[in-house]
Design an enzyme around this catalytic site. Structure first.
Site, PDB file in Angstrom:
ATOM      1  N   ARG A  54      92.446  54.824  -3.257  1.00 27.85           N
ATOM      2  CA  ARG A  54      91.290  54.153  -2.651  1.00 27.85           C
ATOM      3  C   ARG A  54      91.543  52.673  -2.380  1.00 27.85           C
ATOM      4  O   ARG A  54      90.967  52.083  -1.474  1.00 27.85           O
ATOM      5  CB  ARG A  54      90.076  54.325  -3.565  1.00 27.85           C
ATOM      6  N   TYR A 107      75.898  45.074  19.122  1.00 28.44           N
ATOM      7  CA  TYR A 107      76.032  46.543  19.136  1.00 28.44           C
ATOM      8  C   TYR A 107      74.808  47.146  18.432  1.00 28.44           C
ATOM      9  O   TYR A 107      74.472  46.722  17.309  1.00 28.44           O
ATOM     10  CB  TYR A 107      77.328  46.867  18.389  1.00 28.44           C
ATOM     11  N   ASP A 179      82.172  40.273  16.036  1.00 27.21           N
ATOM     12  CA  ASP A 179      82.610  41.606  16.449  1.00 27.21           C
ATOM     13  C   ASP A 179      83.514  41.379  17.656  1.00 27.21           C
ATOM     14  O   ASP A 179      83.050  41.075  18.751  1.00 27.21           O
ATOM     15  CB  ASP A 179      81.394  42.472  16.801  1.00 27.21           C
ATOM     16  N   LYS A 203      88.357  51.888  19.037  1.00 33.18           N
ATOM     17  CA  LYS A 203      88.392  51.681  20.478  1.00 33.18           C
ATOM     18  C   LYS A 203      89.836  51.423  20.935  1.00 33.18           C
ATOM     19  O   LYS A 203      90.603  52.347  21.097  1.00 33.18           O
ATOM     20  CB  LYS A 203      87.445  50.535  20.861  1.00 33.18           C
TER      21      LYS A 203
HETATM   22  C1  PLP Z   1      82.041  51.238  18.895  1.00 35.65           C
HETATM   23  C2  PLP Z   1      81.697  49.886  18.462  1.00 35.65           C
HETATM   24  C3  PLP Z   1      81.442  49.611  17.125  1.00 35.65           C
HETATM   25  C4  PLP Z   1      81.433  50.693  16.076  1.00 35.65           C
HETATM   26  O1  PLP Z   1      82.663  51.293  15.907  1.00 35.65           O
HETATM   27  P1  PLP Z   1      82.768  52.783  15.291  1.00 35.65           P
HETATM   28  O2  PLP Z   1      84.197  52.919  14.965  1.00 35.65           O
HETATM   29  O3  PLP Z   1      82.269  53.706  16.355  1.00 35.65           O
HETATM   30  O4  PLP Z   1      81.897  52.807  14.071  1.00 35.65           O
HETATM   31  C5  PLP Z   1      81.174  48.323  16.770  1.00 35.65           C
HETATM   32  N1  PLP Z   1      81.130  47.337  17.677  1.00 35.65           N
HETATM   33  C6  PLP Z   1      81.369  47.560  18.970  1.00 35.65           C
HETATM   34  C7  PLP Z   1      81.335  46.417  19.922  1.00 35.65           C
HETATM   35  C8  PLP Z   1      81.647  48.836  19.405  1.00 35.65           C
HETATM   36  O5  PLP Z   1      81.838  49.064  20.710  1.00 35.65           O
END
Ligand code: PLP
Length: 389
Positions: A54, A107, A179, A203
């Protein structure tokens, strides 16, 4: 060495693994210790070395090292999703009675977390206009611990003046989180005043639509330890196969991003010229209101952009979207395939600003298909839009 070259080497130690080019995928919970003394020693520094699955294995450390290099930071914490990275960072830095400033264009699941979990814990969130810049100073209270940014904004693509926001936040003792999923490689957060940079590695880092993964990167080792301890206290960790996919994707990230961005630029320029289109939301376009800031702070773009259409009936827009051959209907982005989602109606929630486009809105992701094929797909789509009207 230039960044592209550094990213090929980052986190790789072939000499430790019999010369294997890529780090092995460790499937491990239990880690055996040679003696009680060795076991006791490892317990004194739970986040260094390999102690228990972990807390991380060499696969984890390889990914974390590579992402720290990507972001230009010092250390990274891998999490099981992008959202877990956001919530993990927030939970590590906030406690009851604290105040959070959150960009209005965040988001949506981030907003939901603030309004439900954080509110329930007695942590107050104030949403702010993403274009506030240095004006953020007026919103910072004595108990404001975190200013959260996301640039460009989710679905609406406003570019934030991160250096101005960071200067104001730091002057009043608040941390700046970002982010940085859209900026992946083209926005280097720690040269712009960000303290904690988060990516939905799901992404572009993973890049092939086949794994969920998140990263939290810092430049300050104390902050890293605070976040790592908090994430570990919740018992969160990323899956080993997912981390491997993240590592593999990261090696081709620069070349993929350049292709995604070149295609998106060609398509957005064409879309701007179309009579069906009211506005294209893509900071790399000269006409975009965020273009000057984007030019100043980013070294490139990616394949994600928005489009506002001239007023059109929902049926007509649905018909246009349903019939695309290459732009598939699906959430997420950053993979090799082109995607589209409608963003009208209740998808875009704003409380500190107003978002009232005159026509339906969409979000596109340009994949790695040939740009001519994608352009033809969009062109045929507009035929369906006008036929249905
Ligand atoms: C998709 C996304 C997230 C979340 O990511 P996940 O891996 O789907 O939890 C956070 N911020 C942005 C800008 C995103 O496009």
């Amino acid at each position: 060495m230039k960044k592209d070259t550094r990213l090929l080497h980052a986190g790789r130690h072939p000499e430790k693994f019999d010369g294997a080019v890529n780090p092995p995928v460790y499937h491990a919970s239990t880690i055996l210790h040679a003696s009680v003394a060795a076991m006791e020693k490892s317990g004194k520094t739970p986040f260094e070395g390999v102690r228990y699955g972990r807390f991380g294995t060499p696969t984890t450390f390889a990914l974390e090292e590579a992402v720290a290099e990507l972001e230009g930071g010092q250390r990274c914490v891998a999490t099981c999703s992008g959202l877990a990275a956001i919530t993990g960072a927030l939970m590590a830095c906030l406690k009851a009675g604290d105040h959070l400033l959150m960009t209005d264009t965040t988001y949506f699941p981030t907003r939901k977390f603030c309004d439900s979990v954080l509110a329930g814990l007695g942590i107050e969130t104030t949403y702010y206009d993403p274009l506030v810049g240095a004006g953020i100073a007026a919103l910072i209270r004595p108990n404001t611990r975190v200013v959260f940014t996301e640039s460009p904004g989710s679905l609406t693509f406003e570019v934030q003046d991160i250096p101005a926001i960071a200067a104001a936040a730091h002057a009043q003792g608040a941390l700046v989180m970002m982010d940085n999923t859209w900026g992946a490689l083209t926005f280097q957060p720690f040269t712009k005043g960000v303290d904690i940079s988060i990516q939905a590695a799901t992404k572009y880092i993973v890049g092939h639509a086949d794994a969920m993964l998140g990263t939290i990167t810092t430049i300050d080792p104390d902050l890293w330890l605070k976040i790592k301890s908090s994430v570990a206290a919740f018992g969160h960790c990323a899956g080993t196969e997912e981390m491997y996919l993240g590592l593999r994707g990261l090696r081709t990230l620069p070349v993929r991003l350049r292709h995604h961005a070149a295609t998106a630029l060609r398509l957005t320029r064409w879309l701007e010229s179309r009579p069906e289109v009211e506005r294209v939301l893509y900071p790399a376009l000269e006409n975009d209101p965020g273009h000057a800031l984007w030019r100043r702070d980013f070294s490139g773009a990616c394949g994600l952009f928005g489009v506002i259409l001239k007023p059109a009936a929902k049926d007509a827009v649905d018909c246009m979207l349903d019939g695309y051959s290459h732009f598939k209907l699906g959430f997420s982005w950053g993979g090799f395939e082109s995607l589209v989602i409608p963003t009208s109606g209740h998808s875009i929630i704003r409380t500190a600003t107003t978002w009232a486009p005159t026509g339906p809105s969409l979000r596109f992701h340009t994949g790695l298909e040939d740009a001519d094929d994608l352009l033809a797909d969009l062109e045929r789509g507009f035929e369906r839009l006008t036929c249905a009207a």
